[in-house]
Design an enzyme around this catalytic site. Structure first.
Site, PDB file in Angstrom:
ATOM      1  N   GLU A  11       4.251  -5.774   4.385  1.00  0.00           N
ATOM      2  CA  GLU A  11       3.807  -4.813   5.391  1.00  0.00           C
ATOM      3  C   GLU A  11       4.981  -4.358   6.263  1.00  0.00           C
ATOM      4  O   GLU A  11       6.124  -4.717   6.024  1.00  0.00           O
ATOM      5  CB  GLU A  11       2.718  -5.421   6.269  1.00  0.00           C
ATOM      6  N   ASP A  56       6.413   1.921   6.176  1.00  0.00           N
ATOM      7  CA  ASP A  56       5.009   1.518   6.117  1.00  0.00           C
ATOM      8  C   ASP A  56       4.253   2.434   5.167  1.00  0.00           C
ATOM      9  O   ASP A  56       3.668   3.425   5.594  1.00  0.00           O
ATOM     10  CB  ASP A  56       4.392   1.580   7.512  1.00  0.00           C
ATOM     11  N   HIS A  87       4.881   4.598  12.315  1.00  0.00           N
ATOM     12  CA  HIS A  87       3.805   5.591  12.274  1.00  0.00           C
ATOM     13  C   HIS A  87       4.214   6.920  12.933  1.00  0.00           C
ATOM     14  O   HIS A  87       3.394   7.571  13.581  1.00  0.00           O
ATOM     15  CB  HIS A  87       2.531   5.058  12.928  1.00  0.00           C
ATOM     16  N   GLU A 120      -4.863   1.441   2.759  1.00  0.00           N
ATOM     17  CA  GLU A 120      -4.716   0.378   3.767  1.00  0.00           C
ATOM     18  C   GLU A 120      -4.890   0.929   5.171  1.00  0.00           C
ATOM     19  O   GLU A 120      -5.462   0.271   6.042  1.00  0.00           O
ATOM     20  CB  GLU A 120      -3.344  -0.282   3.634  1.00  0.00           C
ATOM     21  N   GLU A 121      -4.413   2.152   5.377  1.00  0.00           N
ATOM     22  CA  GLU A 121      -4.484   2.743   6.717  1.00  0.00           C
ATOM     23  C   GLU A 121      -5.918   3.095   7.106  1.00  0.00           C
ATOM     24  O   GLU A 121      -6.196   3.326   8.275  1.00  0.00           O
ATOM     25  CB  GLU A 121      -3.607   3.997   6.786  1.00  0.00           C
ATOM     26  N   HIS A 152       0.849  -1.198   0.000  1.00  0.00           N
ATOM     27  CA  HIS A 152       0.000   0.000   0.000  1.00  0.00           C
ATOM     28  C   HIS A 152       0.878   1.239   0.000  1.00  0.00           C
ATOM     29  O   HIS A 152       1.907   1.287   0.677  1.00  0.00           O
ATOM     30  CB  HIS A 152      -0.971   0.004   1.182  1.00  0.00           C
TER      31      HIS A 152
END
Length: 872
Positions: free
Chosen positions: A248, A187, A324, A221-222, A175
Site C-alpha cells: 500500500e 498509490d 491522493h 480498493e479506493e 490495487h
C-alpha cells in the site's frame, strides 16, 4: 592616677557580642568564597555545555537523516527495478483510474494481462506454471457504519506454483485503481509494477518452490476495499491462502514501512526479519495504526476480518503531502525506492514459500512479536513473553539502582542507624522534590506551548508549519525548551546554597531514570509491544551511569565525563530521534487532509512539546552541571520572539505550489444538481451549484483573495443533503447552472406490497454511474427490518448508508427494502447521490472555469454529482 571606668554588665555583654560579630565577619566572607568555589568546582562552562549537547544532537540527527535517505545499501540484483519502472510509467500514462472508467477496467487490465502473458510464455520451460483468472464479482458487506455493495468489478488473480501443483499459497496484493484526479503512481501503481517484476523473477527460478503464490491485482480498493473482499470471500483460490503480503501507500516514494502484522502468527514477522534485505518496520506503527489515530484503512483489514488469515501490511510513507493528489507521479518515485521494495518483497516471498510454517500456519498462530529495525540496518525481533521478562528485569534493575543509591548516600559519613535513616530520608525528600519540579516544568511547558498555539490559531496563522516545518519547530520548540530551562534555572539558583550542583545533577539523572522506569512499568503492564522504547531509554543510560559513577564522583562534570556520558546516550537517542522523525513524517501531512474541526496547531505543538520532553529528559542533568544558563535563555527567548513576530505577520504561508516540493491545499469541488421529490414522485424543488469542501482547518481564508465569490457568506454544511461516502464536510455552496450528464440517474420504485399487516416491501431499480451513495432514513413509527443487502449488515436505527460501485457492463442495480410501519405513507426518505468521476460526464463548463481560478498551490479534486431525495 585616675580610677578605672566601670562598664555595666549589659553594655559589656553587648560590646563583647559586637566584637565577636566583627571577628566572625571575615570568617563568613571566607565561607561564602569557599562555598562559591565549591559550587563552581566540577561544573561545565555554559559554552561547553551548549557545544556538547548541540553537537551530540546534531551528530545523531545526521545519522538519522543518512539512514532515512539511504534507500538501498546493496542489492542482490535478482530484482530488475528498471523493468518495474517501465511498468509504472505505462500504468500511470493513462491518467486517473477510477473504478468503472475505461482507463481502469479496459486499458490497465489489458496491459496487466499482456505483461502476465509475456511472463508466462518466457517461463513455459521452467519448473513453474502460471494460471490467470479474471474475476468479475458481485457482493455486499458491512464495514464501519457503511454497507458496501459492488457489481462487475475487476480482479486479476495470477497463480504461480510448481508444475505438479501446490496445496498452500501466499497471497501478494496490490490495487491498480486510483482516486479521481490523481495518476496514483505511489498509490498503488508502483506496487503493481513491483509485483509484476516479482512474478517475473519467481517464475524464472530454476529451483521449484515448495509452496505457491497468488498475485492479486485488485481493481477496486479506493471504493472502500471492495475488490479484496470479492476475492477473499468468493474466489475458489482463496481457500488455499495461508498468509498474505499487502502493498500500500500513504505517501509518495521513500521506504516501505511494515506497520502492521498478524493478528498473532509471530512466524510472519520472523520471516520478514530473516529475509528482508532492507528492513524498515516497527510494532509502534502497528499499535498507532490499529488505534485509529491515522484516518485510513487498507486491504489488510479485509483479509484479516473476512478471510481470517494473517499477513504483513507495508506502505510507502514518505512525502504524504502528495498522497491522493495530481503530484503522485512516477517521476517523484526514485528508482532506489522501487529497488528496495522489490528486493524486500521478492526475498520475503521466496523465504515464506520455502518455509514449513506456511503449510502448518495454524500451529504457529498464537503469540505476538516485538519488532523494530535499527536505522534500516538490521531487525530486532522477540516474543512478547520475552519482552515482558526483559522489560520487568530492566525496570527492577533501575529500582535496585535507585534503592542502592539511597542506601549508599545514607551510609556515607553516618555513624549510627539514626544518622543513616536521616540521610536516606534526605535523599528521598530531594528525589521527590526533584520529581515534582520536573513535572512542574513539563506542565508549564505544555501549557505555554498550547497557549502559543491557541494564539497562532486565533490570529488566523494556523498551519504555517505545513510548508515551513522547521519554523514550527523553532517557535514551539524554543518555547518548550525555554520554559523548562527557566524553571530549572530558578530552582538551581534557589538550591545552590544548600546542595552542591553536582549532587543536584545526580538527583535529576535519577529522576529521569525513575520517569522512564515508570513508563516502562506502565507500558508493560498494559501489554503494549511498544514498551521496548522506554526499555531502551532505561537500560543504556543506566549502564552508562554505573560505569561513570566513580569518574563523576571524583572529577564532577569534566570534559571526559561529559563526552562519555553522551556516548552512553548515543544508542537510545539515535533511535528515539529516528522514531520521532517517522512520527512527524506521518502526522504532519495528515493535518492537510483531516476534516476534524480541531486546531492542527494544537496537535503540532503537542507533538513538538512531547518530543522536547523526551529528548530533554536526560539533558536536565546538564542544566545543573552548567555554571550558567543565562545566554541560552537569552537566545531561546530571542528565537521565540522573532519567530512569533514572523508568524504573526504571515511570513510563513502554509501552502506551496513549488513543483520541486509542493505542499498543496486540498479542496473538493463538485458541480451538483439537487432535486427534491414529493410523495407521488413529482419534482417539488431543485437547485444547482458548486459545492466546495476543504479538507483542512484553514477553510477558504486563503482561497477567498483569489476567488472572492467563495467566502463565508455562502458557507453551509453539505452533509445534510450532499453525502459523499458519508463523511461530513464543511462546505461553501456557490449557485451554478444545472448539470446534464449524458447518462443521467434513473431511479424507479418497481413495486410496493404489503406482505402482512404492518409489513411493507418495496422494490427499486437504479441505473447510474459507477459510484453511487444511498442514504436511507426512516420516520418515527416506521422501522427497517430487512433488505436485499443481507440482514447481517442491517443497521437497526434511523439511518443506513449504502455505497455502491460497479465496473463496465454492469446490469441495473436492483434491491428491496422491508419495513414495519404503522404509517400509510411518508415512512422513509431515500437520498441517492450519483458521482461522475471520469469521462465527459465528469466535467462541466462552470466547473472547469472555477478550477482555473484556483491558485497553483491548491489542488481541487473535482467531479459532477446529482442528488435526488425521494419520500415514500
Amino acid at each position: 592616677m585616675s580610677d578605672p571606668e566601670i562598664i555595666p554588665l549589659s553594655e559589656r555583654d553587648s560590646t563583647a557580642e559586637n566584637q565577636q560579630q566583627q571577628q566572625q565577619q571575615p570568617d563568613s566572607r571566607d565561607e561564602d568564597a569557599a562555598l562559591n568555589a565549591e559550587v563552581s568546582a566540577g561544573l561545565l562552562a555554559e559554552s561547553s555545555a551548549v557545544i556538547l549537547v548541540l553537537g551530540f544532537l546534531f551528530l545523531m540527527w545526521i545519522v538519522v537523516l543518512i539512514s532515512a535517505q539511504q534507500l538501498t545499501i546493496s542489492s542482490p540484483g535478482h530484482f530488475n527495478a528498471v523493468r518495474a519502472r517501465k511498468h509504472l510509467e505505462q500504468i500511470t500514462s493513462v491518467g486517473p483510474r477510477t473504478v468503472g472508467s475505461p482507463e481502469n477496467e479496459i486499458t490497465t487490465v489489458n496491459y496487466l494481462l499482456d505483461q502476465i502473458e509475456q511472463i508466462r510464455n518466457e517461463s513455459k520451460t521452467g519448473p513453474h506454471s502460471i494460471t490467470v483468472d479474471v474475476q468479475r464479482p458481485t457482493g455486499c458487506f458491512r464495514i464501519s457504519i457503511y454497507t458496501s455493495c459492488y457489481d462487475h468489478l475487476t480482479n486479476i488473480a495470477v497463480k504461480l506454483e510448481q508444475q505438479t501443483g501446490a496445496q498452500h499459497f501466499m497471497l501478494a496484493n496490490c490495487h491498480f485503481d486510483s482516486v479521481a484526479n490523481s495518476p496514483g503512481a505511489s498509490d498503488d501503481a508502483v506496487s503493481c509494477s513491483v509485483m509484476l517484476e516479482v512474478l517475473h523473477s519467481l517464475s524464472n527460478l530454476s529451483t521449484p518452490l515448495k509452496h505457491g503464490v497468488i498475485f492479486l491485482f485488485n481493481g477496486a480498493e479506493e471504493t472502500i476495499l471492495q475488490a479484496s473482499h470479492a476475492f477473499i470471500t468468493q474466489h475458489p483460490w482463496a481457500k488455499q491462502v495461508r498468509a498474505f503480503v499487502n502493498l500500500e501507500a500513504a505517501g509518495v516514494g521513500g521506504k516501505e514501512l511494515v506497520f502492521q502484522t498478524g493478528p498473532g502468527n509471530p512466524w510472519l514477522v520472523q520471516a520478514y526479519a530473516r529475509a528482508a534485505i532492507h528492513p524498515f518496520a516497527t510494532v509502534v506503527g502497528q499499535e498507532i495504526f490499529q488505534s485509529r489515530l491515522i484516518p485510513s484503512v487498507t486491504d489488510f483489514r479485509i483479509f484479516r476480518d473476512f478471510g481470517n488469515i494473517p499477513g504483513i501490511d507495508l506502505a510507502f510513507i514518505e512525502n504524504g503531502f502528495l498522497y491522493h493528489t495530481k503530484y503522485d507521479t512516477p517521476d517523484r518515485i526514485h528508482i532506489d525506492s522501487i529497488q528496495r521494495a522489490g528486493d524486500n518483497i521478492l526475498s520475503v516471498l521466496k523465504h515464506l514459500m520455502m518455509s514449513d510454517e506456511l503449510a502448518n500456519s495454524t500451529e504457529y498462530r498464537h503469540g505476538n512479536m516485538v519488532f523494530f529495525d535499527m536505522l534500516g540496518l538490521t531487525m530486532v525481533v522477540y516474543t512478547v513473553h520475552v519482552g515482558t521478562i526483559i522489560n520487568y528485569t530492566v525496570a527492577i534493575a533501575a529500582v535496585i539502582y535507585l534503592v542502592g543509591k539511597c542506601m549508599l548516600t545514607s551510609c556515607v559519613g553516618c555513624v549510627s542507624v539514626r544518622h543513616v535513616l536521616c540521610a536516606a530520608g534526605r535523599y528521598m525528600r530531594d528525589l521527590v522534590c526533584a520529581v515534582l519540579l520536573l513535572v512542574l516544568s513539563w506542565f508549564f511547558s505544555v501549557r505555554t506551548v498550547l497557549f502559543v498555539a491557541w494564539l497562532v490559531t486565533l490570529m488566523g496563522r494556523s498551519m504555517f508549519w505545513y510548508t515551513h516545518f522547521y519554523a514550527g519547530i523553532c517557535l514551539y520548540g524554543s518555547a518548550a525548551i525555554g520554559i523548562t530551562l527557566l524553571i530549572h534555572t530558578l530552582a538551581k539558583i534557589s538550591c545552590c546554597r544548600s546542595v552542591r550542583r553536582v549532587d543536584l545533577a545526580d538527583i535529576f539523572f535519577d529522576v529521569s531514570l525513575l520517569f522512564w522506569s515508570c513508563v516502562l512499568f506502565f507500558f508493560t503492564h498494559r501489554g503494549w509491544c511498544s514498551a521496548y522504547v522506554p526499555m531502551i531509554m532505561v537500560v543504556f543510560p543506566l549502564i552508562c551511569k554505573l560505569l561513570l559513577t566513580k569518574l563523576f564522583r571524583d572529577r564532577g562534570a569534566s570534559l571526559l565525563y561529559s563526552i562519555l556520558y553522551l556516548t552512553g546516550l548515543a544508542v537510545p537517542y539515535v533511535y528515539i530521534m529516528y522514531f520521532i522523525r517517522m512520527i512527524f513524517e506521518v502526522f504532519t501531512p495528515i493535518q492537510g487532509r483531516s476534516t476534524e474541526e480541531f486546531s492542527p496547531d494544537v496537535i503540532m505543538a503537542s507533538l513538538v512539546t512531547g518530543a522536547t520532553i523526551i529528548l530533554s529528559s536526560y539533558f536536565i542533568h546538564f542544566i545543573y552541571l552548567s555554571r550558567s544558563t543565562k545566554w541560552i535563555l537569552a537566545v531561546l527567548g530571542s528565537v521565540f520572539m522573532i519567530m512569533f513576530v514572523l508568524v504573526s505577520c504571515g511570513v510563513f504561508f502554509p501552502y506551496s505550489g513549488d513543483l520541486s516540493s509542493p505542499r498543496p491545499k486540498r479542496v473538493f469541488v463538485q458541480h451538483i444538481t439537487r432535486r427534491f421529490h414529493t410523495l407521488d414522485g413529482s419534482l417539488q424543488s431543485s437547485d444547482s451549484g458548486l459545492c466546495i469542501s476543504d479538507l483542512d482547518y484553514t477553510g477558504m481564508q486563503h482561497i477567498t483573495p483569489h476567488i472572492p465569490q467563495i467566502n463565508d457568506s455562502i458557507y453551509t454544511y453539505c452533509q445534510d443533503y450532499l453525502p459523499y461516502y458519508g463523511f461530513p464536510r464543511k462546505s461553501w455552496y456557490l449557485p451554478a447552472p444545472e448539470v446534464s450528464p449524458k447518462a443521467p440517474l434513473e431511479f424507479k420504485l418497481l413495486s410496493r406490497q404489503e406482505i402482512r399487516q404492518g409489513i411493507i416491501k418495496m422494490s427499486f431499480e437504479v441505473k447510474g454511474p459507477s459510484h453511487m451513495f444511498l442514504e436511507l432514513s426512516t420516520r418515527a413509527g416506521a422501522s427497517l427490518i430487512s433488505w436485499s443487502f443481507g440482514d447481517g449488515m442491517l443497521l437497526y436505527g434511523r439511518n443506513n448508508f449504502i455505497f455502491y460501485s460497479h465496473g463496465l457492463d454492469a446490469p441495473t442495480w436492483n434491491f428491496w427494502l422491508m419495513f414495519r410501519s404503522s404509517l400509510d405513507e411518508d415512512m422513509i426518505s431515500l437520498a441517492i447521490t450519483a458521482h461522475y468521476f471520469s469521462g465527459s460526464d465528469g466535467h462541466s463548463e462552470p466547473l472547469d472555469s472555477l478550477l482555473k481560478r484556483f491558485p497553483d498551490w491548491a489542488f481541487p479534486s473535482s467531479w459532477i454529482s446529482t442528488y435526488h431525495l425521494y419520500r415514500y
